[in-house]
Design a protein around this motif. Structure first.
Motif, mmCIF file in Angstrom:
data_model
loop_
_atom_site.group_PDB
_atom_site.id
_atom_site.type_symbol
_atom_site.label_atom_id
_atom_site.label_comp_id
_atom_site.label_asym_id
_atom_site.label_seq_id
_atom_site.Cartn_x
_atom_site.Cartn_y
_atom_site.Cartn_z
ATOM 1 N N PHE A 178 0.787 -1.233 0.000
ATOM 2 C CA PHE A 178 0.000 0.000 0.000
ATOM 3 C C PHE A 178 0.821 1.286 0.000
ATOM 4 O O PHE A 178 0.254 2.360 -0.007
ATOM 5 N N ASN A 179 2.146 1.206 0.082
ATOM 6 C CA ASN A 179 3.011 2.388 0.147
ATOM 7 C C ASN A 179 2.675 3.229 1.383
ATOM 8 O O ASN A 179 2.695 4.452 1.351
ATOM 9 N N ALA A 180 2.356 2.550 2.475
ATOM 10 C CA ALA A 180 1.963 3.253 3.691
ATOM 11 C C ALA A 180 2.845 2.904 4.889
ATOM 12 O O ALA A 180 2.829 3.615 5.890
ATOM 13 N N VAL A 181 3.613 1.809 4.808
ATOM 14 C CA VAL A 181 4.431 1.394 5.942
ATOM 15 C C VAL A 181 5.865 1.095 5.483
ATOM 16 O O VAL A 181 6.765 1.917 5.657
ATOM 17 N N ARG A 184 -1.452 -1.503 -4.403
ATOM 18 C CA ARG A 184 -2.856 -1.084 -4.274
ATOM 19 C C ARG A 184 -2.931 0.267 -3.576
ATOM 20 O O ARG A 184 -2.008 0.672 -2.884
ATOM 21 N N SER A 185 -4.069 0.935 -3.712
ATOM 22 C CA SER A 185 -4.281 2.206 -3.021
ATOM 23 C C SER A 185 -5.295 2.004 -1.901
ATOM 24 O O SER A 185 -5.931 0.969 -1.817
ATOM 25 N N GLY A 186 -5.427 3.000 -1.071
ATOM 26 C CA GLY A 186 -6.464 2.946 -0.061
ATOM 27 C C GLY A 186 -5.992 3.123 1.363
ATOM 28 O O GLY A 186 -6.790 3.368 2.248
ATOM 29 N N GLU A 187 -4.706 3.010 1.621
ATOM 30 C CA GLU A 187 -4.205 3.144 2.989
ATOM 31 C C GLU A 187 -3.488 4.485 3.147
ATOM 32 O O GLU A 187 -2.669 4.847 2.317
ATOM 33 N N PRO A 188 -3.758 5.211 4.238
ATOM 34 C CA PRO A 188 -2.991 6.439 4.498
ATOM 35 C C PRO A 188 -1.610 6.069 5.069
ATOM 36 O O PRO A 188 -1.378 4.922 5.452
ATOM 37 N N ALA A 189 -0.729 7.033 5.122
ATOM 38 C CA ALA A 189 0.569 6.805 5.756
ATOM 39 C C ALA A 189 0.333 6.340 7.197
ATOM 40 O O ALA A 189 -0.491 6.903 7.910
ATOM 41 N N ASP A 190 1.033 5.311 7.602
ATOM 42 C CA ASP A 190 0.823 4.709 8.916
ATOM 43 C C ASP A 190 1.448 5.566 10.019
ATOM 44 O O ASP A 190 2.655 5.816 9.996
#
Length: 153
Positions: free
Chosen positions: A21-24, A49-55
């Motif tokens: 997700f490019n978030a973690v 995939r998309s859909g997750e904010p930065a953790d």
């Protein structure tokens, strides 16, 4: 007599880090690589995939060592490809799904793709806050070691 050390490894000039997700994980890898090598290496990250904010746990773990990732906006591989193309010397994948996606999109490109098995700290949902932060710190510290080793010139 002079001994040859074998073929000299070419310095990586551009690297893409990929995870789900490019978030973690890829967020952390991008921030770390930019921190240590941002003047000499072009660094980006993307998710499958998309859909997750930065953790927020990863942002906090990076902040502990003086790396500010609070402005990171997750992007997908497709968004990155449309935005600037995938002209990287090296793609480092941090999750199996990302590795398969990277191999698929680079089939006809001359790019090295490496898979670095990296644990997913988001799986620690039931743990205490400190245990969760420790899992994120472990990922952060492991990435620092690998990135410094791989990207040094």
């Amino acid at each position: 007599m002079v001994e040859e050390a074998g073929p000299k490894k070419t310095r990586v000039q551009s690297v893409l880090f990929m995870c789900n997700f490019n978030a973690v994980r890829s967020l952390a890898a991008e921030a770390i690589a930019r921190h240590y090598f941002g003047k000499s290496t072009y660094v980006q990250s993307a998710g499958v995939r998309s859909g997750e904010p930065a953790d927020p746990f990863m942002v906090a773990a990076l902040d502990e060592i003086g790396i500010n990732a609070s402005k990171h906006r997750p992007r997908t591989l497709l968004e990155l490809e449309e935005w600037e193309g995938l002209n990287f010397d090296l793609i480092i994948t941090l999750a199996p799904e990302a590795h398969h996606a990277a191999l698929e999109v680079t089939r006809t490109n001359a790019v090295d793709v490496e898979y670095w098995a990296t644990s997913d700290p988001t799986l620690m949902q039931e743990a205490s806050r400190e245990q969760r932060l420790d899992a994120y710190r472990d990922v952060r510290d492991g990435l620092i070691t690998r990135i410094k080793t791989r990207l040094k010139s």
